[in-house]
Design an enzyme around this catalytic site. Structure first.
Site, mmCIF file in Angstrom:
data_model
loop_
_atom_site.group_PDB
_atom_site.id
_atom_site.type_symbol
_atom_site.label_atom_id
_atom_site.label_comp_id
_atom_site.label_asym_id
_atom_site.label_seq_id
_atom_site.Cartn_x
_atom_site.Cartn_y
_atom_site.Cartn_z
ATOM 1 N N HIS A 33 38.501 47.462 38.075
ATOM 2 C CA HIS A 33 37.223 48.159 37.844
ATOM 3 C C HIS A 33 36.703 47.873 36.435
ATOM 4 O O HIS A 33 35.508 47.660 36.243
ATOM 5 C CB HIS A 33 37.405 49.690 37.959
ATOM 6 C CG HIS A 33 37.839 50.175 39.303
ATOM 7 N ND1 HIS A 33 39.097 50.678 39.538
ATOM 8 C CD2 HIS A 33 37.177 50.265 40.483
ATOM 9 C CE1 HIS A 33 39.190 51.064 40.806
ATOM 10 N NE2 HIS A 33 38.050 50.819 41.399
ATOM 11 N N GLY A 147 33.225 44.219 43.521
ATOM 12 C CA GLY A 147 34.378 43.322 43.526
ATOM 13 C C GLY A 147 34.510 42.570 44.844
ATOM 14 O O GLY A 147 34.209 43.102 45.919
ATOM 15 N N LEU A 184 44.824 44.163 42.660
ATOM 16 C CA LEU A 184 44.819 45.539 42.136
ATOM 17 C C LEU A 184 43.984 46.423 43.064
ATOM 18 O O LEU A 184 42.921 46.027 43.538
ATOM 19 C CB LEU A 184 44.230 45.572 40.729
ATOM 20 C CG LEU A 184 44.988 44.790 39.649
ATOM 21 C CD1 LEU A 184 44.444 45.149 38.265
ATOM 22 C CD2 LEU A 184 46.490 45.031 39.696
#
Ligand code: PAF
Length: 279
Positions: A33, A147, A184
């Site tokens: 993030h 993302g 992640l």
């Protein structure tokens, strides 16, 4: 960093002559993030992140209640990353009445893969993103960064912005990975130590599938074999598949390297992980 806990606070914080670069999140922020926030910074006049755990995109049996909420740590990370405004509306503020007016994405894109295994997921995502866009970017337009880890989500949002002619540029951020290659994800926190060691097998399976796809002349059994291999390690795969990047339809023999993406979703213990690899 200014923290806006309501739409009214946010509107006061944003001024019409400054175009936001926006990163929507559900919190429990990790380096992935923060990389999106850093990517957003030079793209606008003011960097805005949001934290909102969106009930609409969870199925009744999913982890809405237990989804990790790490407010203090998230604020510290955003502050350190140089985020200017954090929009963290309370549920009663974003959804003051039941959200019966919803955005339904094109089922040809949204009902496959994640949408097949999580029915209604992309309606929930599209609806909240449309609403967040209205709050953060409604007055000015601007840029929003998503993302690639949530590959299909990124495509659904791009399609929504294009079809509604929203004055918003969607920018894709690369997936951040741990040293061993695990993508992640906030949900990695659910993994036991043993599961965490095993979790890298998903990205490895996608790498292997992509390589085999390029090498093989007969590809008909490769996806099933990739799923079986994960199953043999104790996973419960939903899908491991090779698709065309352009429309996420199944890849054909004519689709060249450089236009494809291997996508996977599988459950390890109680944790459902997703990942993808462009090739
Ligand atoms: O990717 C996420 O974290 C969420 O789906 C999003 C885009 C913030 C919408 O709730």
């Amino acid at each position: 960093m200014l923290i806006a806990r309501s739409i009214a606070d946010l509107r006061q914080a944003l001024t019409p002559n400054r175009r936001p670069a926006f990163v929507p999140t559900m919190g429990n922020l990790h380096e992935g993030h923060i990389a999106l926030v850093r990517q957003a910074q030079p793209l606008g006049d003011v960097t805005v992140a949001s934290i909102f755990v969106n009930r609409l995109q969870f199925l009744p049996h999913e982890d809405f209640d237990s989804y990790p909420r790490t407010w203090e740590a998230d604020c510290a990370k955003l502050q350190a990353a140089g985020c200017d405004v954090l929009f963290a509306p309370r549920e009663a503020d974003l959804y003051p009445e039941p959200q019966t007016f919803k955005v339904h994405p094109d089922p040809r894109l949204a009902d496959m893969l994640e949408g097949h295994f999580r029915p209604g997921f992309f309606v929930g995502v599209s609806t909240v993103v449309m609403k967040l866009f209205a709050c953060v970017l409604g007055a000015t337009g601007g840029v929003a960064v998503f993302g690639k880890k949530d590959y299909q989500q990124l495509m659904v949002i791009r399609h929504m912005v294009r079809q509604f002619a929203l004055p918003i540029e969607i920018v894709a951020g690369e997936t951040c990975r741990a040293a061993d290659g695990l993508a992640l994800s906030s949900r990695n926190g659910y993994l036991s130590l043993e599961e965490r060691q095993e979790a890298v097998a998903l990205s490895q399976a996608l790498k292997r599938l992509a390589q085999q796809w390029l090498d093989a002349s007969d590809r008909s059994a490769l996806e099933a074999q990739a799923q079986d291999a994960l199953r043999a390690r104790g996973w419960a795969p939903d899908y491991l598949t090779v698709r065309r990047r352009a429309d996420l339809l199944p890849a054909t023999a004519d689709d060249a390297a450089g236009t494809l993406v291997a996508l996977g979703a599988a459950r390890l213990g109680n944790t459902r992980l997703i990942d993808n690899l462009e090739f």
